[in-house]
Write an enzyme that holds these catalytic residues in place. Sequence first.
Site, PDB file in Angstrom:
ATOM      1  N   GLY A  11       0.848  -1.194   0.000  1.00 41.62           N
ATOM      2  CA  GLY A  11       0.000   0.000   0.000  1.00 41.62           C
ATOM      3  C   GLY A  11       0.879   1.237   0.000  1.00 41.62           C
ATOM      4  CG  PHE A 115     -12.193  19.354  10.905  1.00 45.01           C
ATOM      5  CD1 PHE A 115     -11.702  20.242   9.960  1.00 45.01           C
ATOM      6  CD2 PHE A 115     -12.639  18.108  10.477  1.00 45.01           C
ATOM      7  CE1 PHE A 115     -11.654  19.895   8.617  1.00 45.01           C
ATOM      8  CE2 PHE A 115     -12.594  17.756   9.143  1.00 45.01           C
ATOM      9  CZ  PHE A 115     -12.103  18.636   8.205  1.00 45.01           C
ATOM     10  CD  GLN A 240     -16.422   8.977  10.706  1.00 49.75           C
ATOM     11  OE1 GLN A 240     -15.504   9.287   9.961  1.00 49.75           O
ATOM     12  NE2 GLN A 240     -16.451   9.311  11.979  1.00 49.75           N
ATOM     13  CG  HIS A 242     -18.111  12.696   6.023  1.00 49.03           C
ATOM     14  ND1 HIS A 242     -18.861  13.818   5.765  1.00 49.03           N
ATOM     15  CD2 HIS A 242     -16.881  13.145   6.354  1.00 49.03           C
ATOM     16  CE1 HIS A 242     -18.106  14.898   5.948  1.00 49.03           C
ATOM     17  NE2 HIS A 242     -16.896  14.513   6.309  1.00 49.03           N
ATOM     18  CG  LEU A 252     -15.608  13.879   2.049  1.00 49.36           C
ATOM     19  CD1 LEU A 252     -16.537  13.302   3.102  1.00 49.36           C
ATOM     20  CD2 LEU A 252     -14.170  13.524   2.387  1.00 49.36           C
ATOM     21  CD  GLU A 255     -16.089  16.959  10.603  1.00 52.32           C
ATOM     22  OE1 GLU A 255     -16.195  15.807  10.149  1.00 52.32           O
ATOM     23  OE2 GLU A 255     -15.601  17.205  11.703  1.00 52.32           O
ATOM     24  NE  ARG A 286     -15.927  13.428   9.733  1.00 52.66           N
ATOM     25  CZ  ARG A 286     -14.796  13.179   9.099  1.00 52.66           C
ATOM     26  NH1 ARG A 286     -14.374  11.940   8.958  1.00 52.66           N
ATOM     27  NH2 ARG A 286     -14.080  14.169   8.591  1.00 52.66           N
ATOM     28  CG  HIS A 367     -15.796   9.126   5.325  1.00 51.56           C
ATOM     29  ND1 HIS A 367     -15.345   9.508   4.085  1.00 51.56           N
ATOM     30  CD2 HIS A 367     -15.030   9.791   6.229  1.00 51.56           C
ATOM     31  CE1 HIS A 367     -14.341  10.377   4.238  1.00 51.56           C
ATOM     32  NE2 HIS A 367     -14.117  10.548   5.528  1.00 51.56           N
ATOM     33  NE  ARG A 409     -11.401   8.641  10.278  1.00 54.29           N
ATOM     34  CZ  ARG A 409     -11.527   9.784   9.588  1.00 54.29           C
ATOM     35  NH1 ARG A 409     -11.084  10.924  10.088  1.00 54.29           N
ATOM     36  NH2 ARG A 409     -12.109   9.776   8.407  1.00 54.29           N
TER      37      ARG A 409
END
Lengths: 594, 232
Positions: A11, A115, A240, A242, A252, A255, A286, A367, A409
């Site tokens: 990755g 945020f 989660q 979003h 997306l 935020e 969220r 998300h 998160r």
Amino acid sequence: MYHRYDAVIVGAGGAGLMAALQASRQARTAVLSKLYPTRSHTGTAQGGIGAALGNVEEDRWEWHAFDTVKGSDYLADQDAVEAMCREAVDTVYELEHMGLPFNRTRDGRIDQRRFGGHTRPDPKDPSKRIAVQRACYAADRTGHMILQTLYQQCIKQGVTFYDEFQVVDLLLNDGVCCGVVAYEIATGELHVFHAKAVLFATGGFGRMFKITSNAHSLTGDGLAIAYRRGLPLEDMEFFQFHPTGIYRMGILITEGVRGEGGVLINGKGERFMERYSPTLKDLAPRDIISRAIYTEIREGRGANGKDFVYLDVTPATVNRYFQQDGVDRRITAHDVETKLPDIADFCRTYLGVDPAKQPMPIQPTAHYGMGGIPTNVEAQVVIDSRNTPLPGFYAAGECACVSVHGANRLGTNSLVDIVVFGRRGGKKMVEYCQQADLTPLPAETDGPARAEIERIKANRATEAAGKIRATMQELMMDRVGIFRKEADLSQAVSKIRALKAEYEKVGVRDKSARFNTDLLETLELGYLLDLAEVTAFSALNRTESRGAHLREDFPDRDDANWLKHTLAYLDGENIRLDYKPVVITKYEPQARKY
Amino acid sequence: MRATIKILRFNPEVDKTSHWAEYQVDTEPNEQLLNVLHYIKWNLDGTLTLRRSCAHGICGSDAMVVNGRNRLACKVLMKYLGSSVTVEPIRGLRVIKDLVVDMEPFMAKYKSIMPYLINDEDPGSRERPQSPEERERFDDTTKCILCAACTTACPSFWANGEYVGPAAIVQAHRFIFDSRDRGAAERLAVMNEWSGVWRCRTIFNCVEACPRDINVTKAIGEVKKAILFDEV
């Protein structure tokens, strides 16, 4: 083909590249990625990376840690949270030194914005908490700049990349990790990478849901590969949503829009978050906002009676609420264009809406997976309730579960997570490589992967994967989404099992060796089905509501029985569950109110 | 809406030359072309091959020639394409299969301009200061996603594959005009080589092609000016 390295990183998003920068300084390192590194999903992160620099107003990393723990609904491991929030500060400076073009304050410092869920004590009344400017940002392309900057540093440092290599198996020998098997996409050849240490930084698995902000490539490959090799997956029930995805598309909308003053408006023109979160309002975490949006929609207050609400960042609306709330800030159309240029571009491209003049139709979008491959604070993979490490195996980023995010998160913390734990993992790999010998390969290396590929190529049901994928995505959205209950979840588990049986027959029309994405997508669907099953099964098992996991039949958090992490193991055809305690340092669980 | 999608297909394992394949699809005016290609791949012909990932114009995987113009398939909606759409691989790079081209020469050009901050001074324990104006100076070129739409739309690149191309110049610009960078002289030397900026004939195809709305030709002009007048 056979390759030998000290360290192999799978990755090339933020976590993988950060680990590579560390590891390649002192260990022979290779990075394997199914995408060109700059295509990784880190690049789509928008709003910012949280770090208590205190450049704009007073801030402390301990406050960041408190917010993260509270945001996690007290499921995060607090030792990991403290390490992350403390190191976030130096890591952001390190990124700046690498060249990351952060926005700047008037005095030339890194600028910061508000945020969701990030707070500080109110100077007027320290018992209350108000929003703090903690997110360090580069317009609304912070993730893009992090990914670019880290890749640039890898070029400078001469890191070895195997681009467009899909890892298909993890090699273990007698409980020690010794490499991976990878499929070279351009040629169809299987490669064995023999290594002392392997780090998975393979990202998330949002593509199990119909409406998602996630890239098509986010299919949880690393998690599923580890799971199939008998390793546990932790806290998979926590996924989660979003709050602000573009209606029906899931793209997306950061935020950061609300950080700049944007507000959520229902079909009756009300700023409904005032009712759900009197203090933080539109900057609540969220899970709370996504639930509020769905509650508005369910109670008939969606926009135009439909299943969406508006996100409004037009200066007229924002400034009216600023005035109402006694905030002296004001924004202009120019601010929207310069601080949120990509958002403005997305809205024009996909909606024909100018966000400086019109509100944006939004709905929650799948998300981020809080769960993943369990690790300790050094990014070492741990395999049981006693946190026993698996020698030579590491994981970082969304595929891992440290756990710093617990049940929910906070925004900006995924970027913090990838750089802090990517760096920790890379360093730890070097230490390990310096003292460990290369473990011999097991008797079977690429055999199982080859057999799986040949099995799929021999199957007759071509163009069948798409239908199974769509069915899974709808099922997960409808029954394992924001509102959950027993009947839905148990039905989801049995339907996913039926889909898995159907998947066994899926074939490919494309039999060629060269760039066979028909085959790759089929493999990816197999990974997603395994993870969808674990997600639904873990959600069915957890009979409480915590963070992103809301059980309508068990609406309260239940610390007496459920202040613990879930571990899910593949056991033959079944899933076996175990648990491990949450690490609590100094933040005792309290009721979570904003 | 009903649309005919004509795709230039080529799999060297089975085809001698490239050929057009036609697909009829029912779609919506607001549908992304990428989803239409997915529909074809997932329902009509699994062999159709393309790269894609984020599906909203940020990862830079799915540049292709759409109705004769370089576009990201995820960033163009069907209503702007009409009922007859042609799709081809981007030009000037070897086709690996269908819409997938060999990106290695493109990435090599990118790497040739030293795409990383060059500055050996001790930055101290906090950030290097930079004013908002200094930061603004190179803002436009930080948006580049390396999709290759600009370079593969450039006739100078088609004519001369050695030309470093607009994308690499954009990346060079991002560092040359960063007040924190000390590598401008080295980069300008690369830009001044025969394969550098002077191959640009100010045709503006790159500007039209850029899905990030970067003013590529302006950036190239600024690099040319920096070489001529030795000013950054």
